[in-house]
Design an enzyme around this catalytic site. Sequence first.
Site, PDB file in Angstrom:
ATOM      1  N   TYR A   1       0.867  -1.189   0.000  1.00 10.98           N
ATOM      2  CA  TYR A   1       0.000   0.000   0.000  1.00 10.98           C
ATOM      3  C   TYR A   1       0.894   1.226   0.000  1.00 10.98           C
ATOM      4  O   TYR A   1       1.533   1.545   0.995  1.00 10.98           O
ATOM      5  CB  TYR A   1      -0.906  -0.039   1.228  1.00 10.98           C
ATOM      6  CG  TYR A   1      -1.980   1.020   1.291  1.00 10.98           C
ATOM      7  CD1 TYR A   1      -2.223   1.905   0.244  1.00 10.98           C
ATOM      8  CD2 TYR A   1      -2.782   1.126   2.424  1.00 10.98           C
ATOM      9  CE1 TYR A   1      -3.220   2.852   0.322  1.00 10.98           C
ATOM     10  CE2 TYR A   1      -3.793   2.072   2.511  1.00 10.98           C
ATOM     11  CZ  TYR A   1      -4.011   2.939   1.460  1.00 10.98           C
ATOM     12  OH  TYR A   1      -5.002   3.878   1.540  1.00 10.98           O
TER      13      TYR A   1
ATOM     14  N   LYS B   1      -1.623  -1.466  -3.955  1.00 13.07           N
ATOM     15  CA  LYS B   1      -2.685  -0.463  -3.922  1.00 13.07           C
ATOM     16  C   LYS B   1      -2.004   0.883  -4.091  1.00 13.07           C
ATOM     17  O   LYS B   1      -1.221   1.310  -3.247  1.00 13.07           O
ATOM     18  CB  LYS B   1      -3.476  -0.513  -2.616  1.00 13.07           C
ATOM     19  CG  LYS B   1      -4.590   0.541  -2.563  1.00 13.07           C
ATOM     20  CD  LYS B   1      -5.334   0.536  -1.234  1.00 13.07           C
ATOM     21  CE  LYS B   1      -6.383   1.650  -1.223  1.00 13.07           C
ATOM     22  NZ  LYS B   1      -7.085   1.735   0.088  1.00 13.07           N
TER      23      LYS B   1
END
Length: 301
Positions: A143, A171
């Site tokens: 992330y 992400k």
Amino acid sequence: MTTTPATTRRPFGRTLCAMITPFTEEGALDLDGARELAEWLVAEGCDGLVLNGTTGESPTTTDAEKTELVAAVREAVGDRASLVTGVGTADTRHTVELARAAEKAGADGVLVVTPYYSRPPQEALEAHFRQVADASGLPVMLYDIPGRTGTRIEPRTVIRLAEHPRIVAVKDCSYDFLGTQKVLAHTDLAYYAGCDEHVLALYAVGAAGCVSTVANAVPGRIAAILDAFDAGDTARAAELQLRAAPLIEAMMAAGLPGTVTAKALLARLGHPAGPVRAPLLPADCERTDDLLTRYKQLTTT
């Protein structure tokens, strides 16, 4: 190197929702509400759910609550959707513990955010992610959100991490579109747009899909953008992205965290949501009215 087509690089599905964590009016974890919301999101077009992320208020839920949420949602959706759960913290040991607990609870993967506040250099970041990936059998979604953590996962670091067999996805909230394309060109990592305004743009250059906060309220509308692109109707996909832009702006770029706006709108729509936990404060009536207006404009056209 020759990369794999994006359509075959979807380890967690295509249309993922960064699901809120429903609470009772007293502020306790609402597992029945979580089951109900998860079932609705999947029925409306989400083939993956991200639990215990920032939108899921991970900074203010306990380790036990995180595990209970994964188990409850798994019970509700079965194998109809992948479940990725946030385990990232500022402490590598704690992150490892959460990753192992997620595996036992039935998650399909873990979302690991960059350690925040301490701002580790790239060498330390790489060691952190590798240690977490080695700790369980679950695949890892990195992330990258430097606006919140204070530290970017540099493209060259991501490219090295892609060599790890369990680091399979990212992400992307980096707001570095060129850097993202560099990684896509040199790895088989599955990229997921973490910013709703980038859903179509990132998909068009080879991303696997999205992890959408706005999908909490309009899961079918987010899925439709990608459906249109997959069908070859790029003009329709662009039209749908642009139609969603006013709601995306209201939920994600108007000064309140997406958690706050998503819960406010879901409550108005009659879905499980409940209050946010401090230090967050709820949206006021004026802001919630605006969210509802934009929602209606989107869903009635």
